[in-house]
Design an enzyme around this catalytic site. Structure first.
Site, PDB file in Angstrom:
ATOM      1  N   HIS A 180       0.821  -1.221   0.000  1.00  0.00           N
ATOM      2  CA  HIS A 180       0.000   0.000   0.000  1.00  0.00           C
ATOM      3  C   HIS A 180       0.852   1.267   0.000  1.00  0.00           C
ATOM      4  O   HIS A 180       0.360   2.331  -0.353  1.00  0.00           O
ATOM      5  CB  HIS A 180      -1.019  -0.010   1.137  1.00  0.00           C
ATOM      6  CG  HIS A 180      -0.466   0.243   2.496  1.00  0.00           C
ATOM      7  ND1 HIS A 180       0.212  -0.705   3.222  1.00  0.00           N
ATOM      8  CD2 HIS A 180      -0.495   1.347   3.284  1.00  0.00           C
ATOM      9  CE1 HIS A 180       0.559  -0.184   4.390  1.00  0.00           C
ATOM     10  NE2 HIS A 180       0.155   1.058   4.457  1.00  0.00           N
ATOM     11  N   GLU A 218       6.790   4.808  13.295  1.00  0.00           N
ATOM     12  CA  GLU A 218       5.426   4.692  13.832  1.00  0.00           C
ATOM     13  C   GLU A 218       5.470   4.949  15.327  1.00  0.00           C
ATOM     14  O   GLU A 218       6.455   4.580  15.980  1.00  0.00           O
ATOM     15  CB  GLU A 218       4.885   3.293  13.588  1.00  0.00           C
ATOM     16  CG  GLU A 218       4.776   2.942  12.131  1.00  0.00           C
ATOM     17  CD  GLU A 218       4.079   1.606  11.942  1.00  0.00           C
ATOM     18  OE1 GLU A 218       2.856   1.597  11.777  1.00  0.00           O
ATOM     19  OE2 GLU A 218       4.764   0.570  11.987  1.00  0.00           O
ATOM     20  N   ASP A 237       8.438  -7.093   8.136  1.00  0.00           N
ATOM     21  CA  ASP A 237       7.145  -6.414   8.101  1.00  0.00           C
ATOM     22  C   ASP A 237       7.205  -5.122   7.284  1.00  0.00           C
ATOM     23  O   ASP A 237       6.231  -4.769   6.610  1.00  0.00           O
ATOM     24  CB  ASP A 237       6.705  -6.107   9.549  1.00  0.00           C
ATOM     25  CG  ASP A 237       5.315  -5.482   9.617  1.00  0.00           C
ATOM     26  OD1 ASP A 237       4.410  -6.013   8.953  1.00  0.00           O
ATOM     27  OD2 ASP A 237       5.148  -4.470  10.341  1.00  0.00           O
ATOM     28  N   HIS A 242       7.763  -2.240   2.086  1.00  0.00           N
ATOM     29  CA  HIS A 242       7.522  -0.792   1.953  1.00  0.00           C
ATOM     30  C   HIS A 242       8.817   0.006   1.729  1.00  0.00           C
ATOM     31  O   HIS A 242       8.907   0.818   0.819  1.00  0.00           O
ATOM     32  CB  HIS A 242       6.822  -0.241   3.194  1.00  0.00           C
ATOM     33  CG  HIS A 242       5.538  -0.933   3.537  1.00  0.00           C
ATOM     34  ND1 HIS A 242       4.665  -1.414   2.592  1.00  0.00           N
ATOM     35  CD2 HIS A 242       4.959  -1.230   4.733  1.00  0.00           C
ATOM     36  CE1 HIS A 242       3.610  -1.962   3.183  1.00  0.00           C
ATOM     37  NE2 HIS A 242       3.770  -1.867   4.482  1.00  0.00           N
TER      38      HIS A 242
HETATM   39  C1  BG6 Z   1       1.774  -2.578   7.406  1.00  0.00           C
HETATM   40  C2  BG6 Z   1       2.561  -3.216   8.530  1.00  0.00           C
HETATM   41  O1  BG6 Z   1       2.143  -3.132   6.184  1.00  0.00           O
HETATM   42  O2  BG6 Z   1       2.058  -1.184   7.391  1.00  0.00           O
HETATM   43  C3  BG6 Z   1       2.205  -2.583   9.863  1.00  0.00           C
HETATM   44  O3  BG6 Z   1       2.266  -4.604   8.570  1.00  0.00           O
HETATM   45  C4  BG6 Z   1       2.363  -1.083   9.781  1.00  0.00           C
HETATM   46  O4  BG6 Z   1       3.005  -3.121  10.901  1.00  0.00           O
HETATM   47  C5  BG6 Z   1       1.646  -0.509   8.568  1.00  0.00           C
HETATM   48  O5  BG6 Z   1       1.826  -0.532  10.976  1.00  0.00           O
HETATM   49  C6  BG6 Z   1       1.966   0.957   8.376  1.00  0.00           C
HETATM   50  O6  BG6 Z   1       1.140   1.502   7.385  1.00  0.00           O
HETATM   51  P1  BG6 Z   1       0.798   3.048   7.369  1.00  0.00           P
HETATM   52  O7  BG6 Z   1       0.093   3.267   6.078  1.00  0.00           O
HETATM   53  O8  BG6 Z   1      -0.048   3.314   8.574  1.00  0.00           O
HETATM   54  O9  BG6 Z   1       2.120   3.747   7.448  1.00  0.00           O
END
Ligand code: BG6
Length: 492
Positions: A180, A218, A237, A242
Protein backbone atom coordinates in the site's frame (compact mmCIF):
# COMPACT_ATOMS: atom_id res chain seq x y z
CA UNK A 1 -16.15 16.22 -6.33
CA UNK A 2 -17.41 13.26 -8.32
CA UNK A 3 -16.71 14.88 -11.70
CA UNK A 4 -12.99 14.23 -11.17
CA UNK A 5 -13.37 10.48 -11.18
CA UNK A 6 -13.99 8.16 -14.05
CA UNK A 7 -16.37 5.42 -12.88
CA UNK A 8 -14.82 1.97 -13.09
CA UNK A 9 -16.54 -0.99 -14.70
CA UNK A 10 -19.15 -2.85 -12.68
CA UNK A 11 -17.39 -5.39 -10.46
CA UNK A 12 -17.75 -8.05 -7.81
CA UNK A 13 -15.16 -7.81 -5.05
CA UNK A 14 -14.88 -10.83 -2.81
CA UNK A 15 -12.95 -10.14 0.38
CA UNK A 16 -11.61 -13.24 2.13
CA UNK A 17 -10.96 -12.13 5.69
CA UNK A 18 -14.06 -9.95 5.45
CA UNK A 19 -14.39 -9.52 9.22
CA UNK A 20 -10.67 -8.85 9.75
CA UNK A 21 -8.85 -5.72 10.72
CA UNK A 22 -7.65 -4.89 7.20
CA UNK A 23 -11.14 -5.20 5.71
CA UNK A 24 -12.82 -3.14 8.41
CA UNK A 25 -10.14 -0.51 8.90
CA UNK A 26 -8.84 -0.04 5.37
CA UNK A 27 -10.66 -1.80 2.53
CA UNK A 28 -14.27 -0.95 3.33
CA UNK A 29 -13.59 2.70 4.22
CA UNK A 30 -11.60 3.01 0.98
CA UNK A 31 -14.49 1.54 -1.00
CA UNK A 32 -16.93 3.83 0.76
CA UNK A 33 -14.95 6.89 -0.31
CA UNK A 34 -14.78 5.71 -3.91
CA UNK A 35 -18.52 5.05 -3.81
CA UNK A 36 -19.27 8.45 -2.30
CA UNK A 37 -17.21 10.10 -5.05
CA UNK A 38 -19.24 8.28 -7.68
CA UNK A 39 -16.44 6.06 -8.91
CA UNK A 40 -18.12 2.74 -8.16
CA UNK A 41 -20.87 1.98 -10.62
CA UNK A 42 -24.30 0.91 -9.47
CA UNK A 43 -24.69 -2.86 -9.58
CA UNK A 44 -21.21 -3.53 -8.21
CA UNK A 45 -21.08 -5.91 -5.25
CA UNK A 46 -18.77 -6.40 -2.28
CA UNK A 47 -18.95 -9.85 -0.73
CA UNK A 48 -17.35 -10.41 2.65
CA UNK A 49 -16.18 -13.94 3.42
CA UNK A 50 -15.14 -15.21 6.83
CA UNK A 51 -15.71 -18.15 9.12
CA UNK A 52 -18.00 -16.27 11.51
CA UNK A 53 -21.62 -17.41 11.33
CA UNK A 54 -23.18 -14.04 10.55
CA UNK A 55 -26.14 -13.19 8.45
CA UNK A 56 -26.12 -10.32 6.01
CA UNK A 57 -27.67 -7.81 8.37
CA UNK A 58 -25.23 -8.66 11.16
CA UNK A 59 -22.33 -8.24 8.77
CA UNK A 60 -23.64 -4.92 7.52
CA UNK A 61 -24.11 -3.77 11.10
CA UNK A 62 -20.44 -4.54 11.81
CA UNK A 63 -19.41 -2.62 8.76
CA UNK A 64 -21.64 0.29 9.63
CA UNK A 65 -20.04 0.47 13.08
CA UNK A 66 -16.52 0.22 11.63
CA UNK A 67 -17.22 2.90 9.05
CA UNK A 68 -18.77 5.22 11.59
CA UNK A 69 -15.63 4.87 13.68
CA UNK A 70 -13.29 5.50 10.76
CA UNK A 71 -15.35 8.31 9.30
CA UNK A 72 -16.06 9.96 12.65
CA UNK A 73 -13.64 12.77 11.95
CA UNK A 74 -14.98 13.49 8.46
CA UNK A 75 -18.17 14.93 7.16
CA UNK A 76 -20.13 12.14 5.51
CA UNK A 77 -23.71 11.58 4.61
CA UNK A 78 -25.67 8.94 6.51
CA UNK A 79 -27.79 8.34 3.41
CA UNK A 80 -24.67 7.68 1.38
CA UNK A 81 -23.52 5.22 4.02
CA UNK A 82 -26.81 3.34 3.83
CA UNK A 83 -26.61 3.25 0.03
CA UNK A 84 -23.09 1.89 0.24
CA UNK A 85 -24.16 -0.84 2.66
CA UNK A 86 -26.64 -2.04 0.04
CA UNK A 87 -23.68 -3.18 -2.11
CA UNK A 88 -22.50 -5.48 0.63
CA UNK A 89 -23.30 -9.08 1.28
CA UNK A 90 -21.71 -11.85 3.32
CA UNK A 91 -20.99 -15.56 3.08
CA UNK A 92 -19.74 -17.68 5.99
CA UNK A 93 -17.10 -19.98 4.63
CA UNK A 94 -14.04 -21.80 5.88
CA UNK A 95 -11.34 -21.81 3.23
CA UNK A 96 -10.23 -25.29 4.25
CA UNK A 97 -13.72 -26.89 4.25
CA UNK A 98 -16.02 -27.87 1.37
CA UNK A 99 -19.12 -26.22 2.68
CA UNK A 100 -20.29 -22.98 1.05
CA UNK A 101 -18.05 -22.85 -2.01
CA UNK A 102 -20.57 -23.88 -4.62
CA UNK A 103 -23.05 -21.32 -3.22
CA UNK A 104 -20.37 -18.70 -3.64
CA UNK A 105 -19.79 -19.81 -7.23
CA UNK A 106 -23.51 -19.61 -7.97
CA UNK A 107 -23.71 -16.20 -6.46
CA UNK A 108 -20.81 -14.99 -8.58
CA UNK A 109 -22.45 -16.19 -11.78
CA UNK A 110 -19.43 -16.68 -13.99
CA UNK A 111 -21.52 -16.15 -17.11
CA UNK A 112 -22.12 -12.47 -16.53
CA UNK A 113 -18.55 -11.57 -17.60
CA UNK A 114 -18.13 -8.77 -15.10
CA UNK A 115 -14.84 -7.88 -13.42
CA UNK A 116 -14.30 -10.16 -10.46
CA UNK A 117 -11.70 -9.43 -7.80
CA UNK A 118 -10.70 -11.86 -5.07
CA UNK A 119 -8.95 -10.03 -2.25
CA UNK A 120 -7.06 -12.37 0.06
CA UNK A 121 -6.96 -10.33 3.26
CA UNK A 122 -6.13 -13.45 5.24
CA UNK A 123 -3.03 -15.06 6.68
CA UNK A 124 -0.77 -16.31 3.91
CA UNK A 125 -1.20 -19.92 4.99
CA UNK A 126 -4.71 -20.03 3.51
CA UNK A 127 -3.83 -18.35 0.19
CA UNK A 128 -3.08 -21.70 -1.37
CA UNK A 129 -6.33 -23.36 -0.25
CA UNK A 130 -8.39 -20.41 -1.50
CA UNK A 131 -6.67 -20.23 -4.88
CA UNK A 132 -7.06 -23.98 -5.37
CA UNK A 133 -10.82 -23.79 -4.70
CA UNK A 134 -11.32 -20.83 -6.98
CA UNK A 135 -9.54 -22.69 -9.77
CA UNK A 136 -11.56 -25.89 -9.24
CA UNK A 137 -14.79 -23.91 -9.37
CA UNK A 138 -13.80 -22.28 -12.64
CA UNK A 139 -13.77 -18.84 -11.02
CA UNK A 140 -10.32 -17.81 -12.20
CA UNK A 141 -11.07 -17.26 -15.89
CA UNK A 142 -12.17 -14.04 -17.58
CA UNK A 143 -11.76 -10.54 -16.20
CA UNK A 144 -10.63 -11.94 -12.88
CA UNK A 145 -7.89 -10.69 -10.59
CA UNK A 146 -6.53 -11.84 -7.27
CA UNK A 147 -5.04 -9.46 -4.71
CA UNK A 148 -2.58 -10.78 -2.20
CA UNK A 149 -1.40 -8.90 0.82
CA UNK A 150 2.05 -8.92 2.29
CA UNK A 151 3.78 -10.66 3.92
CA UNK A 152 4.34 -12.90 0.94
CA UNK A 153 6.30 -15.56 2.77
CA UNK A 154 8.91 -15.15 5.47
CA UNK A 155 11.92 -15.75 3.24
CA UNK A 156 12.74 -16.34 -0.42
CA UNK A 157 11.81 -20.00 -0.33
CA UNK A 158 8.41 -19.57 1.26
CA UNK A 159 7.64 -16.59 -0.99
CA UNK A 160 8.44 -18.69 -4.06
CA UNK A 161 6.18 -21.47 -2.77
CA UNK A 162 3.27 -19.03 -2.33
CA UNK A 163 3.91 -17.50 -5.74
CA UNK A 164 3.97 -20.98 -7.30
CA UNK A 165 0.70 -21.94 -5.65
CA UNK A 166 -1.07 -18.71 -6.60
CA UNK A 167 0.43 -19.06 -10.08
CA UNK A 168 -1.24 -22.44 -10.55
CA UNK A 169 -4.63 -20.73 -10.29
CA UNK A 170 -3.95 -17.24 -11.67
CA UNK A 171 -1.73 -15.90 -14.43
CA UNK A 172 0.86 -13.29 -13.41
CA UNK A 173 -1.15 -10.54 -15.17
CA UNK A 174 -4.12 -11.42 -12.92
CA UNK A 175 -2.05 -11.33 -9.73
CA UNK A 176 -1.92 -8.06 -7.81
CA UNK A 177 0.60 -8.16 -4.94
CA UNK A 178 -0.28 -5.12 -2.95
CA UNK A 179 2.17 -2.85 -1.18
CA UNK A 180 0.00 0.00 0.00
CA UNK A 181 3.00 2.35 0.24
CA UNK A 182 3.01 2.50 -3.56
CA UNK A 183 -0.49 3.96 -3.47
CA UNK A 184 0.43 6.84 -1.18
CA UNK A 185 0.04 10.26 -2.73
CA UNK A 186 3.64 11.30 -2.13
CA UNK A 187 5.00 8.20 -3.83
CA UNK A 188 2.96 9.11 -6.87
CA UNK A 189 4.34 12.59 -6.54
CA UNK A 190 7.87 11.29 -6.52
CA UNK A 191 7.19 9.98 -10.02
CA UNK A 192 5.64 13.31 -11.01
CA UNK A 193 8.53 15.32 -9.56
CA UNK A 194 11.24 13.16 -11.05
CA UNK A 195 9.78 12.68 -14.50
CA UNK A 196 7.45 15.66 -14.92
CA UNK A 197 10.18 18.25 -14.32
CA UNK A 198 13.41 18.80 -16.15
CA UNK A 199 14.94 20.19 -12.99
CA UNK A 200 15.71 17.16 -10.88
CA UNK A 201 16.74 14.37 -13.19
CA UNK A 202 20.12 15.89 -14.22
CA UNK A 203 20.98 16.10 -10.51
CA UNK A 204 19.65 12.65 -9.64
CA UNK A 205 22.88 10.71 -9.19
CA UNK A 206 26.01 10.25 -7.10
CA UNK A 207 27.47 13.30 -8.78
CA UNK A 208 25.04 15.63 -6.97
CA UNK A 209 23.39 13.57 -4.27
CA UNK A 210 25.32 12.93 -1.08
CA UNK A 211 22.94 10.40 0.46
CA UNK A 212 19.30 9.38 0.76
CA UNK A 213 17.33 8.73 3.94
CA UNK A 214 14.10 6.79 4.11
CA UNK A 215 12.34 6.84 7.46
CA UNK A 216 9.06 5.12 8.26
CA UNK A 217 8.52 5.78 11.95
CA UNK A 218 5.43 4.69 13.83
CA UNK A 219 4.39 5.69 17.32
CA UNK A 220 2.09 2.72 17.80
CA UNK A 221 3.31 -0.57 19.24
CA UNK A 222 2.53 -4.08 17.99
CA UNK A 223 -0.93 -3.87 19.56
CA UNK A 224 -3.18 -6.82 18.70
CA UNK A 225 -0.85 -8.23 16.05
CA UNK A 226 1.69 -9.77 18.39
CA UNK A 227 1.28 -13.31 17.06
CA UNK A 228 2.03 -12.23 13.49
CA UNK A 229 4.69 -9.72 14.47
CA UNK A 230 6.71 -12.14 16.56
CA UNK A 231 7.40 -14.23 13.49
CA UNK A 232 8.07 -11.20 11.33
CA UNK A 233 9.81 -8.29 13.03
CA UNK A 234 10.40 -4.92 11.41
CA UNK A 235 12.78 -6.19 8.72
CA UNK A 236 10.19 -8.53 7.23
CA UNK A 237 7.15 -6.41 8.10
CA UNK A 238 8.37 -3.09 6.73
CA UNK A 239 11.79 -3.17 5.06
CA UNK A 240 11.33 -6.16 2.72
CA UNK A 241 8.36 -4.43 1.14
CA UNK A 242 7.52 -0.79 1.95
CA UNK A 243 11.01 0.64 2.46
CA UNK A 244 12.56 -1.26 -0.44
CA UNK A 245 9.74 -0.19 -2.72
CA UNK A 246 10.32 3.44 -1.75
CA UNK A 247 14.03 2.99 -2.34
CA UNK A 248 13.27 1.59 -5.80
CA UNK A 249 11.10 4.57 -6.68
CA UNK A 250 13.94 6.92 -5.74
CA UNK A 251 16.74 4.96 -7.36
CA UNK A 252 15.22 3.50 -10.53
CA UNK A 253 16.25 4.67 -13.98
CA UNK A 254 13.60 6.64 -15.85
CA UNK A 255 11.22 4.02 -17.29
CA UNK A 256 10.34 4.46 -20.96
CA UNK A 257 6.67 4.83 -20.01
CA UNK A 258 4.33 4.21 -17.11
CA UNK A 259 3.39 0.84 -18.57
CA UNK A 260 3.36 -1.67 -15.71
CA UNK A 261 6.31 -3.68 -16.89
CA UNK A 262 8.38 -0.66 -17.85
CA UNK A 263 8.23 0.58 -14.26
CA UNK A 264 8.61 -2.83 -12.67
CA UNK A 265 11.59 -3.73 -14.84
CA UNK A 266 13.41 -0.65 -13.56
CA UNK A 267 12.56 -1.37 -9.93
CA UNK A 268 13.76 -4.91 -10.31
CA UNK A 269 17.15 -3.70 -11.57
CA UNK A 270 17.52 -1.61 -8.42
CA UNK A 271 16.73 -4.54 -6.15
CA UNK A 272 19.24 -6.67 -7.98
CA UNK A 273 21.89 -3.97 -7.65
CA UNK A 274 21.62 -3.71 -3.86
CA UNK A 275 24.98 -4.52 -2.30
CA UNK A 276 24.78 -7.72 -0.32
CA UNK A 277 24.69 -7.50 3.46
CA UNK A 278 25.53 -10.72 5.28
CA UNK A 279 27.38 -12.07 8.30
CA UNK A 280 30.56 -10.39 7.03
CA UNK A 281 29.23 -6.82 7.24
CA UNK A 282 25.84 -6.88 9.00
CA UNK A 283 27.42 -5.56 12.19
CA UNK A 284 28.60 -2.39 10.49
CA UNK A 285 25.61 -1.86 8.20
CA UNK A 286 22.56 -2.82 10.26
CA UNK A 287 21.11 -1.99 13.66
CA UNK A 288 18.12 -3.76 15.15
CA UNK A 289 16.26 -2.72 18.25
CA UNK A 290 13.40 -3.67 20.53
CA UNK A 291 11.39 -1.19 22.57
CA UNK A 292 11.29 -1.14 26.32
CA UNK A 293 8.67 0.56 28.47
CA UNK A 294 8.50 4.30 27.94
CA UNK A 295 5.97 6.94 27.07
CA UNK A 296 3.82 8.06 24.18
CA UNK A 297 1.89 11.31 23.92
CA UNK A 298 -1.00 9.55 25.66
CA UNK A 299 1.05 8.43 28.68
CA UNK A 300 3.20 5.49 29.77
CA UNK A 301 3.40 2.49 27.45
CA UNK A 302 4.73 -1.01 28.09
CA UNK A 303 7.76 -2.54 26.43
CA UNK A 304 7.46 -4.99 23.54
CA UNK A 305 7.78 -8.10 25.70
CA UNK A 306 5.02 -7.03 28.09
CA UNK A 307 2.79 -5.71 25.30
CA UNK A 308 3.06 -8.88 23.24
CA UNK A 309 2.98 -11.18 26.25
CA UNK A 310 5.71 -13.19 24.57
CA UNK A 311 9.23 -14.04 25.34
CA UNK A 312 10.55 -12.84 21.98
CA UNK A 313 13.80 -11.30 22.95
CA UNK A 314 15.03 -11.60 19.35
CA UNK A 315 12.17 -9.87 17.53
CA UNK A 316 13.24 -6.59 15.94
CA UNK A 317 10.76 -3.75 16.40
CA UNK A 318 13.28 -1.30 14.93
CA UNK A 319 15.73 -1.56 12.06
CA UNK A 320 18.25 0.84 10.57
CA UNK A 321 20.31 -0.13 7.56
CA UNK A 322 22.97 1.54 5.49
CA UNK A 323 22.25 0.21 2.02
CA UNK A 324 23.95 0.85 -1.29
CA UNK A 325 22.73 0.54 -4.84
CA UNK A 326 25.84 -0.65 -6.58
CA UNK A 327 25.47 0.72 -10.10
CA UNK A 328 26.85 3.63 -12.14
CA UNK A 329 24.23 6.12 -11.03
CA UNK A 330 24.45 5.46 -7.30
CA UNK A 331 27.84 3.97 -6.47
CA UNK A 332 29.06 5.37 -3.17
CA UNK A 333 25.74 7.01 -2.20
CA UNK A 334 24.44 5.57 1.08
CA UNK A 335 20.72 4.91 1.38
CA UNK A 336 20.00 5.05 5.10
CA UNK A 337 16.79 3.19 5.91
CA UNK A 338 15.09 3.31 9.27
CA UNK A 339 11.78 2.03 10.58
CA UNK A 340 10.36 1.12 13.95
CA UNK A 341 7.40 0.87 16.25
CA UNK A 342 6.93 3.04 19.33
CA UNK A 343 9.16 5.78 18.03
CA UNK A 344 8.86 9.43 18.99
CA UNK A 345 6.39 10.31 16.23
CA UNK A 346 4.52 8.95 13.25
CA UNK A 347 6.59 10.25 10.38
CA UNK A 348 7.36 8.75 7.01
CA UNK A 349 9.63 10.60 4.69
CA UNK A 350 12.20 10.33 1.96
CA UNK A 351 15.09 12.78 2.20
CA UNK A 352 17.29 13.43 -0.81
CA UNK A 353 20.37 15.17 0.59
CA UNK A 354 22.34 16.99 -2.09
CA UNK A 355 26.06 17.58 -1.98
CA UNK A 356 27.54 20.70 -0.41
CA UNK A 357 28.49 23.58 -2.69
CA UNK A 358 32.05 23.10 -3.95
CA UNK A 359 33.29 26.55 -2.87
CA UNK A 360 31.84 29.33 -0.73
CA UNK A 361 32.12 32.96 -1.80
CA UNK A 362 30.56 34.18 1.48
CA UNK A 363 32.31 35.59 4.52
CA UNK A 364 32.17 33.43 7.65
CA UNK A 365 29.74 35.95 9.16
CA UNK A 366 27.18 34.92 6.52
CA UNK A 367 26.72 31.74 8.53
CA UNK A 368 26.97 28.08 7.62
CA UNK A 369 25.76 26.93 4.24
CA UNK A 370 23.67 23.82 4.58
CA UNK A 371 23.43 21.55 1.56
CA UNK A 372 20.06 21.43 -0.22
CA UNK A 373 17.57 18.77 0.72
CA UNK A 374 14.45 17.58 -0.99
CA UNK A 375 12.09 16.09 1.58
CA UNK A 376 9.11 14.08 0.46
CA UNK A 377 6.78 13.58 3.37
CA UNK A 378 4.43 10.60 3.08
CA UNK A 379 2.72 11.10 6.42
CA UNK A 380 1.25 12.49 8.53
CA UNK A 381 0.95 15.66 6.41
CA UNK A 382 1.77 14.72 2.84
CA UNK A 383 3.87 17.19 0.92
CA UNK A 384 7.21 18.18 -0.47
CA UNK A 385 9.79 20.59 0.89
CA UNK A 386 12.85 21.79 -0.93
CA UNK A 387 15.34 23.26 1.52
CA UNK A 388 17.31 26.15 0.02
CA UNK A 389 19.72 28.82 1.22
CA UNK A 390 18.48 32.38 0.81
CA UNK A 391 19.61 35.75 2.04
CA UNK A 392 18.18 36.74 5.40
CA UNK A 393 15.81 39.62 4.63
CA UNK A 394 16.75 43.20 5.48
CA UNK A 395 19.95 45.20 5.81
CA UNK A 396 22.83 44.28 8.06
CA UNK A 397 25.20 42.44 5.80
CA UNK A 398 24.74 39.36 3.71
CA UNK A 399 23.64 36.65 6.07
CA UNK A 400 22.34 33.35 4.78
CA UNK A 401 19.38 31.45 6.02
CA UNK A 402 17.98 28.04 5.30
CA UNK A 403 14.31 27.93 4.34
CA UNK A 404 11.98 25.37 2.80
CA UNK A 405 9.97 25.85 -0.34
CA UNK A 406 7.02 24.16 1.25
CA UNK A 407 4.17 22.46 -0.54
CA UNK A 408 1.75 20.72 1.72
CA UNK A 409 -0.69 18.91 -0.55
CA UNK A 410 -3.73 19.23 1.66
CA UNK A 411 -3.15 22.97 2.05
CA UNK A 412 -2.14 23.55 -1.55
CA UNK A 413 -5.08 21.74 -3.09
CA UNK A 414 -7.62 21.80 -0.30
CA UNK A 415 -8.44 18.15 -0.83
CA UNK A 416 -8.91 15.23 1.50
CA UNK A 417 -5.86 12.99 1.53
CA UNK A 418 -7.16 9.83 -0.07
CA UNK A 419 -5.98 6.61 1.51
CA UNK A 420 -3.60 4.51 -0.57
CA UNK A 421 -6.11 1.66 -0.68
CA UNK A 422 -8.60 3.83 -2.55
CA UNK A 423 -6.30 4.26 -5.51
CA UNK A 424 -5.01 0.70 -5.43
CA UNK A 425 -8.44 -0.94 -5.25
CA UNK A 426 -9.60 1.04 -8.27
CA UNK A 427 -6.39 0.08 -10.11
CA UNK A 428 -7.19 -3.57 -9.46
CA UNK A 429 -10.68 -3.18 -10.89
CA UNK A 430 -9.22 -1.38 -13.90
CA UNK A 431 -6.65 -4.14 -14.26
CA UNK A 432 -3.65 -1.79 -13.96
CA UNK A 433 -0.78 -3.47 -12.08
CA UNK A 434 1.79 -0.65 -12.34
CA UNK A 435 1.67 0.00 -8.60
CA UNK A 436 1.73 -3.67 -7.63
CA UNK A 437 4.71 -5.93 -7.15
CA UNK A 438 5.62 -8.45 -9.77
CA UNK A 439 6.71 -11.89 -8.63
CA UNK A 440 10.36 -11.31 -9.51
CA UNK A 441 10.41 -8.08 -7.51
CA UNK A 442 9.13 -9.75 -4.36
CA UNK A 443 11.66 -12.51 -4.75
CA UNK A 444 14.54 -10.13 -5.48
CA UNK A 445 13.66 -8.24 -2.30
CA UNK A 446 13.80 -11.47 -0.30
CA UNK A 447 17.08 -12.35 -1.94
CA UNK A 448 18.57 -9.22 -0.38
CA UNK A 449 16.79 -9.64 2.96
CA UNK A 450 17.57 -13.34 3.54
CA UNK A 451 21.33 -12.93 4.16
CA UNK A 452 20.58 -10.16 6.69
CA UNK A 453 18.12 -12.41 8.50
CA UNK A 454 20.64 -15.23 8.45
CA UNK A 455 23.39 -12.99 9.78
CA UNK A 456 21.16 -11.86 12.64
CA UNK A 457 20.05 -15.41 13.39
CA UNK A 458 23.65 -16.57 13.57
CA UNK A 459 24.71 -13.74 15.86
CA UNK A 460 24.67 -13.94 19.65
CA UNK A 461 23.71 -10.28 19.83
CA UNK A 462 20.13 -9.38 20.65
CA UNK A 463 18.26 -6.35 19.29
CA UNK A 464 19.41 -3.25 21.13
CA UNK A 465 16.91 -1.91 23.65
CA UNK A 466 15.37 1.52 23.14
CA UNK A 467 12.89 3.40 25.25
CA UNK A 468 9.40 3.68 23.75
CA UNK A 469 8.82 7.22 22.55
CA UNK A 470 12.41 7.83 21.42
CA UNK A 471 14.03 7.60 17.98
CA UNK A 472 15.39 4.07 18.50
CA UNK A 473 18.66 2.73 19.84
CA UNK A 474 21.64 5.05 19.96
CA UNK A 475 23.47 2.68 17.62
CA UNK A 476 21.10 3.88 14.86
CA UNK A 477 22.30 7.42 15.43
CA UNK A 478 25.89 6.19 15.37
CA UNK A 479 25.22 4.32 12.09
CA UNK A 480 24.76 7.60 10.25
CA UNK A 481 26.86 9.91 12.42
CA UNK A 482 30.04 7.95 11.96
CA UNK A 483 29.73 8.91 8.28
CA UNK A 484 29.55 12.58 9.31
CA UNK A 485 25.81 12.84 8.61
CA UNK A 486 22.69 13.08 10.76
CA UNK A 487 19.11 11.85 10.53
CA UNK A 488 16.94 14.60 9.13
CA UNK A 489 14.70 16.48 11.54
CA UNK A 490 12.01 18.69 10.14
CA UNK A 491 13.16 21.74 12.05
CA UNK A 492 16.66 21.39 10.51
C1 BG6 B 1 1.77 -2.58 7.41
C2 BG6 B 1 2.56 -3.22 8.53
O1 BG6 B 1 2.14 -3.13 6.18
O2 BG6 B 1 2.06 -1.18 7.39
C3 BG6 B 1 2.21 -2.58 9.86
O3 BG6 B 1 2.27 -4.60 8.57
C4 BG6 B 1 2.36 -1.08 9.78
O4 BG6 B 1 3.00 -3.12 10.90
C5 BG6 B 1 1.65 -0.51 8.57
O5 BG6 B 1 1.83 -0.53 10.98
C6 BG6 B 1 1.97 0.96 8.38
O6 BG6 B 1 1.14 1.50 7.39
P1 BG6 B 1 0.80 3.05 7.37
O7 BG6 B 1 0.09 3.27 6.08
O8 BG6 B 1 -0.05 3.31 8.57
O9 BG6 B 1 2.12 3.75 7.45
Amino acid sequence: MSGQFQPVEVFDLVIFGGTGDLALRKLLPALFHRFADGQISAGSRVIGIARDRLDESEYRARIRAALERTLAAEAHSATMLEQFLQLISYRALDATQDHGWSELATMLNVADGRVRVFYLATAANVFVAICERLRELGLTQGKVRVVIEKPIGHDLRSAAAINDAVGRAFAERQTFRIDHYLGKETVQNLIALRFGNALFEPLWSAEHIDHVQITVAENIGVESRAAYYAGAGALRDMVQNHLLQLLCMVAMEPPASLEPDAVRDEKLKVLRALRRIDAGNADQLTVRGQYRAGASAAGPVPGYLEESGRDDVRTDTFVAIKAEVANWRWAGVPFYLRTGKRLAARVSEIVIAFRAIPHSIFAPAAGPIAPNKLVLRLQPDEGVKLWLMIKSPGPGGLRLRRVPLDMSFAEAFGVRNADAYERLLMDVVRGNPTLFMRRDEVEAAWQWIDPILNAWAASDDLPKPYTAGTWGPSAAVALIERDGRTWHEDAD
